[in-house]
Design a protein around this motif. Sequence first.
Motif, short mmCIF file in Angstrom:
data_model
loop_
_atom_site.label_atom_id
_atom_site.label_comp_id
_atom_site.label_asym_id
_atom_site.label_seq_id
_atom_site.Cartn_x
_atom_site.Cartn_y
_atom_site.Cartn_z
N ILE A 1 0.86 -1.18 0.00
CA ILE A 1 0.00 0.00 0.00
C ILE A 1 0.90 1.23 0.00
CG2 ILE A 1 -1.77 1.32 1.21
CD1 ILE A 1 -2.64 -1.31 2.57
N ASP A 2 0.77 2.05 -1.02
CA ASP A 2 1.49 3.32 -1.08
C ASP A 2 0.56 4.35 -0.43
OD1 ASP A 2 2.60 5.78 -1.70
OD2 ASP A 2 3.20 5.18 -3.72
N VAL A 3 0.73 4.54 0.87
CA VAL A 3 -0.19 5.36 1.64
C VAL A 3 -0.20 6.80 1.14
CG1 VAL A 3 -0.75 6.24 3.94
CG2 VAL A 3 -0.02 3.87 3.65
N SER A 4 0.97 7.37 0.86
CA SER A 4 0.98 8.77 0.42
C SER A 4 0.25 8.94 -0.90
CB SER A 4 2.41 9.31 0.35
OG SER A 4 3.17 8.57 -0.58
N ALA A 5 0.43 8.01 -1.84
CA ALA A 5 -0.30 8.08 -3.12
C ALA A 5 -1.80 7.88 -2.89
CB ALA A 5 0.24 7.04 -4.09
N LEU A 6 -2.12 6.97 -2.00
CA LEU A 6 -3.53 6.69 -1.72
C LEU A 6 -4.21 7.91 -1.10
CD1 LEU A 6 -5.54 4.36 -1.98
CD2 LEU A 6 -4.90 3.65 0.31
N MET A 7 -3.52 8.62 -0.24
CA MET A 7 -4.09 9.79 0.42
C MET A 7 -4.32 10.96 -0.55
SD MET A 7 -4.83 9.10 3.52
CE MET A 7 -5.31 7.51 2.91
N ARG A 8 -3.67 10.90 -1.71
CA ARG A 8 -3.87 11.95 -2.71
C ARG A 8 -5.11 11.69 -3.58
NH1 ARG A 8 1.87 11.48 -2.92
NH2 ARG A 8 1.76 10.19 -4.78
N THR A 9 -5.79 10.56 -3.36
CA THR A 9 -7.01 10.27 -4.11
C THR A 9 -8.21 10.76 -3.30
OG1 THR A 9 -7.30 8.05 -3.18
CG2 THR A 9 -5.92 8.24 -5.17
N PRO A 10 -9.32 11.08 -3.98
CA PRO A 10 -10.47 11.63 -3.27
C PRO A 10 -11.01 10.74 -2.14
CG PRO A 10 -10.76 11.83 -5.64
CD PRO A 10 -9.53 11.02 -5.42
N ASP A 11 -10.99 9.45 -2.33
CA ASP A 11 -11.51 8.53 -1.31
C ASP A 11 -10.40 7.74 -0.64
OD1 ASP A 11 -10.85 7.11 -3.56
OD2 ASP A 11 -12.61 5.81 -3.51
N GLY A 12 -9.22 8.35 -0.57
CA GLY A 12 -8.04 7.65 -0.08
C GLY A 12 -8.15 7.07 1.31
N PHE A 13 -8.69 7.83 2.25
CA PHE A 13 -8.78 7.33 3.62
C PHE A 13 -9.73 6.14 3.70
CE2 PHE A 13 -10.25 7.27 8.04
CZ PHE A 13 -9.02 7.20 8.68
N ALA A 14 -10.86 6.22 3.02
CA ALA A 14 -11.81 5.10 3.03
C ALA A 14 -11.20 3.87 2.38
CB ALA A 14 -13.10 5.50 2.31
N ARG A 15 -10.45 4.06 1.29
CA ARG A 15 -9.80 2.92 0.63
C ARG A 15 -8.72 2.32 1.50
NH1 ARG A 15 -7.79 4.73 -4.97
NH2 ARG A 15 -7.16 2.55 -5.07
N LEU A 16 -7.98 3.17 2.24
CA LEU A 16 -6.95 2.66 3.15
C LEU A 16 -7.59 1.84 4.26
CD1 LEU A 16 -4.06 2.48 4.18
CD2 LEU A 16 -4.44 4.66 5.36
N ARG A 17 -8.64 2.35 4.85
CA ARG A 17 -9.33 1.62 5.91
C ARG A 17 -9.85 0.27 5.39
NH1 ARG A 17 -13.80 4.56 9.31
NH2 ARG A 17 -12.01 5.89 9.50
N ALA A 18 -10.44 0.28 4.21
CA ALA A 18 -10.97 -0.96 3.63
C ALA A 18 -9.83 -1.95 3.35
CB ALA A 18 -11.74 -0.66 2.35
N ALA A 19 -8.70 -1.46 2.86
CA ALA A 19 -7.55 -2.33 2.59
C ALA A 19 -7.01 -2.94 3.87
CB ALA A 19 -6.46 -1.56 1.85
N LEU A 20 -6.90 -2.14 4.93
CA LEU A 20 -6.41 -2.67 6.20
C LEU A 20 -7.38 -3.68 6.80
CD1 LEU A 20 -4.95 0.61 7.75
CD2 LEU A 20 -3.69 -1.29 6.71
#
Length: 114
Positions: free
Chosen positions: A19-38
Motif C-alpha cells: 500500500i502506497d499510503v501517500s499516493a492513496l491519500m492523494r485520491t479523493p476517497d483515499g482514507f476510506a480505501r486505506l481503511r478498507a484495505a487494512l
Amino acid sequence: MNMETAPIRRDEDGHIRHIDVSALMRTPDGFARLRAALDEIDETLPEDYDIEQPPWLICPATQRDSVTWKVRRGARVVETFAQWYRTQAPELRRRIQARYPEPRGWQGFYASLA
C-alpha cells in the motif's frame, strides 16, 4: 492505472502486497480505501493463533515482505512471536528452529529476532 503504480498493489492471488499510503491519500476517497484495505488484510489472519508458532504457519500463503505483517493484526502476530521467542533459552530456540525451519522467503527471520 498500471498495477505497478497503483496505490494498492496485489499479488497474483489477489492478496494485498503493498500500500502506497501517500499516493492513496492523494485520491479523493483515499482514507476510506486505506481503511478498507487494512480491514481486508486483517481478514486474512485468524483472530486466535498459537503464539509459539512462527508467522508462516499462521498464514502460509503470505510472504515475509507482505504488508500483512507490517500492520494491525499481522504486526501483532510477528511481535508476539518475537517477544515469546526472545524469552526462550538458546537450546529451546535451536529446537524451535529445527521444528519450524524458515521456508523460502523467510530466511534470516530467526536471526532478525536476536
